[in-house]
Scaffold this motif. Structure first.
Motif, short mmCIF file in Angstrom:
data_model
loop_
_atom_site.label_atom_id
_atom_site.label_comp_id
_atom_site.label_asym_id
_atom_site.label_seq_id
_atom_site.Cartn_x
_atom_site.Cartn_y
_atom_site.Cartn_z
N THR A 1 40.03 27.31 31.79
CA THR A 1 39.36 28.51 32.28
C THR A 1 39.78 29.74 31.48
O THR A 1 40.93 29.87 31.08
N ASP B 1 43.27 30.39 29.69
CA ASP B 1 44.56 30.63 30.34
C ASP B 1 45.10 29.43 31.10
O ASP B 1 46.31 29.25 31.19
N TYR C 1 34.21 34.76 34.71
CA TYR C 1 34.88 33.47 34.69
C TYR C 1 34.09 32.43 33.91
O TYR C 1 32.90 32.26 34.12
N ALA D 1 38.19 34.14 30.88
CA ALA D 1 37.36 35.17 31.50
C ALA D 1 37.00 36.25 30.49
O ALA D 1 37.89 36.88 29.92
N ARG E 1 42.14 31.44 42.25
CA ARG E 1 41.43 32.69 42.03
C ARG E 1 40.21 32.52 41.13
O ARG E 1 40.19 31.65 40.26
N THR E 2 39.22 33.36 41.35
CA THR E 2 38.07 33.47 40.47
C THR E 2 38.05 34.87 39.87
O THR E 2 38.20 35.84 40.58
N PHE E 3 37.89 34.96 38.57
CA PHE E 3 37.94 36.23 37.86
C PHE E 3 36.54 36.65 37.43
O PHE E 3 35.66 35.82 37.25
N SER E 4 36.38 37.95 37.25
CA SER E 4 35.13 38.46 36.71
C SER E 4 34.89 37.86 35.34
O SER E 4 35.80 37.79 34.52
#
Length: 128
Positions: free
Chosen positions: A98, A116, A32, A100, A27-30
């Motif tokens: 990573t 995280d 990131y 975010a 997943r890619t988070f806002s």
């Protein structure tokens, strides 16, 4: 879930260069952000550099400014840490991670507790 795999570590003489890679999947988070940290035996993880995926903004530890460069390749989902003018004191295991947040990187990216997911690490050894 996010997976991170570091590569590119090795043995180099003082003054030499290495380029570390951090390949990510999942997943890619806002907001990131990918950070690089280093850790020696029995020591806490120390911040090296961070980059925000969306706009390429970067932040560096004072100890590496002018020597290390963090960059990203969106097509390859990979973040790089170009390390030049290496010193014996740069010897450590290097980890990518990573987190975010849209806050300025200088306010939070240096703190390992804000991340995280972590890779398995890659050893960098700089000889005299």
């Amino acid at each position: 879930q996010v997976q991170l795999v570091e590569s590119g570590g090795g043995l180099v003489q003082a003054g030499g260069s290495l380029r570390l890679s951090c390949a990510r999947s999942g997943r890619t988070f806002s907001g990131y952000v990918v950070g690089w940290f280093r850790q020696g035996p029995g020591k806490e993880r120390v911040f090296v550099a961070a980059i925000r995926w969306s706009d390429g903004s970067t932040y560096y530890a004072d100890s590496v400014k002018g020597r290390f460069t963090i960059s990203s390749d969106g097509a390859k989902n990979t973040v790089y840490l170009q390390m030049n003018s290496l010193k014996p004191e740069d010897t450590d295991v290097y980890y990518c991670s990573t987190g975010a947040s849209w806050r300025p990187l200088s306010t939070w990216s240096w703190d390992a507790r804000n991340y995280d997911y972590w890779g398995q690490g890659t050893q960098v050894t700089v000889s005299t």
